[in-house]
Design an enzyme around this catalytic site. Structure first.
Site, mmCIF file in Angstrom:
data_model
loop_
_atom_site.group_PDB
_atom_site.id
_atom_site.type_symbol
_atom_site.label_atom_id
_atom_site.label_comp_id
_atom_site.label_asym_id
_atom_site.label_seq_id
_atom_site.Cartn_x
_atom_site.Cartn_y
_atom_site.Cartn_z
ATOM 1 N N CYS A 2 0.837 -1.197 0.000
ATOM 2 C CA CYS A 2 0.000 0.000 0.000
ATOM 3 C C CYS A 2 0.872 1.247 0.000
ATOM 4 O O CYS A 2 2.074 1.190 0.279
ATOM 5 C CB CYS A 2 -0.900 0.041 1.234
ATOM 6 S SG CYS A 2 -1.860 -1.460 1.512
ATOM 7 N N ARG A 14 -4.921 6.898 0.571
ATOM 8 C CA ARG A 14 -4.026 5.778 0.306
ATOM 9 C C ARG A 14 -4.493 4.958 -0.881
ATOM 10 O O ARG A 14 -5.670 5.009 -1.286
ATOM 11 C CB ARG A 14 -3.994 4.881 1.534
ATOM 12 C CG ARG A 14 -5.356 4.331 2.007
ATOM 13 C CD ARG A 14 -5.639 2.920 1.547
ATOM 14 N NE ARG A 14 -4.665 1.963 2.000
ATOM 15 C CZ ARG A 14 -4.630 1.433 3.221
ATOM 16 N NH1 ARG A 14 -5.573 1.742 4.104
ATOM 17 N NH2 ARG A 14 -3.706 0.543 3.545
#
Length: 313
Positions: A2, A14
């Site tokens: 991520c 994100r």
């Protein structure tokens, strides 16, 4: 894997990169929703992405009504949680995000709250062991990174405004020094005064910027793009998604074996000024918004909205 980013002291979000979904939804947790395991009967309202299990929001990322945001990112092999300890604030790792967002209005308040924290290895359920994570916390002024490792709980100032995955955060800060020569400007000839060398293409000042999808390279690339991003007034949201797009993982580029491939399942953006949570899924070009302050913040029940995933051209 991520990537989390804060931008313009207003936007935080994100990419969530994985090979499969866990049935996540956009979830608003109102002020009166009980968190008995943390002793919180009332708290700040929270809006973000979560997997809901047994009517409990297991948040991946989100923000609260005061403009504080937080995201958990994979930290396999380095995350170490502790056994409950006497005299400490024992919080299971899966409850860390609502514990912080439920009580704090700023990064400074979060730092003070963390001083007596013991992140425990208590599982949510027997079939749901703790995920190995580290976290980025941001408000409209600054951000920090929190890591629970073999050495204990570590809290780092984050001047870069970016977080990815392994190795631990101090490595990423040190590794940035290798790329101090990169620039968004046209490069100068420093090779030799005797040679008439000139750039033959635009963008050559960034030659050496990593292009792979490893966590180390995504950290450098997203940090460079964030640092040089320019957005006009009112256009920061669009630019934020372009920053995340610079490290988005297309299907087929990261193989995990047995036919599994890692992709960016969704990209999110919290507008910390207006209390709006935006997201975009892999199979849908459109951006969907959920507005915290249009909800009933005083209720007791979770408000769960399934993701919009249909193709949108």
């Amino acid at each position: 894997m991520c990537t989390a980013v804060s931008y313009k002291n207003r936007y935080f979000g994100r990419n969530l990169d994985f090979d499969r979904s866990f049935g996540e939804s956009v979830v608003m947790t109102p002020r009166q929703f009980p968190f008995p395991e943390m002793g919180m009967e009332t708290h700040h309202a929270i809006l973000g992405m979560a997997h809901v299990s047994e009517n409990y929001p297991l948040y991946y990322d989100g923000m609260n009504e005061k403009g504080l945001a937080m995201a958990g990112l994979l930290f396999s092999g380095n995350a170490v949680y502790q056994k409950p300890a006497e005299g400490k604030e024992n919080i299971p790792s899966w409850a860390f995000i609502p514990w912080v967002l439920g009580q704090c209005e700023s990064v400074l308040e979060a730092e003070n709250l963390l001083k007596n924290l013991n992140l425990t290895d208590v599982p949510f359920r027997e079939n749901l062991p703790p995920a190995a994570l580290h976290w980025m916390i941001a408000d409209r002024k600054r951000s920090i990174v929190v890591e629970s490792t073999q050495e204990g709980l570590q809290v780092y100032e984050n001047p870069v405004g970016v977080l990815t995955n392994n190795p631990p955060f101090p490595f990423h800060l040190k590794n940035l020094h290798q790329y101090l020569n990169l620039t968004a400007e046209e490069p100068e000839n420093r090779f030799s005064e005797e040679l008439q060398l000139q750039p033959f293409s635009r963008g050559m000042g960034a030659i050496g910027l990593p292009g792979d999808w490893s966590s180390v390279s995504r950290f450098i690339r997203s940090a460079f793009v964030r640092a040089h991003s320019v957005s006009e007034e009112g256009d920061g949201l669009r630019q934020f998604f372009h920053i995340l797009g610079s490290v988005e993982q297309p299907r087929g580029c990261v193989h995990l074996g047995e036919g599994r491939q890692e992709v960016t399942l969704y990209s999110s953006c919290c507008d910390l000024e207006r209390g709006i949570y935006y997201y975009q899924t892999y199979d849908r070009f459109g951006v969907t918004a959920a507005e915290l302050f249009l909800s009933d913040l005083t209720g007791t029940a979770l408000q769960i909205t399934p993701l919009q995933k249909n193709a949108d051209f």
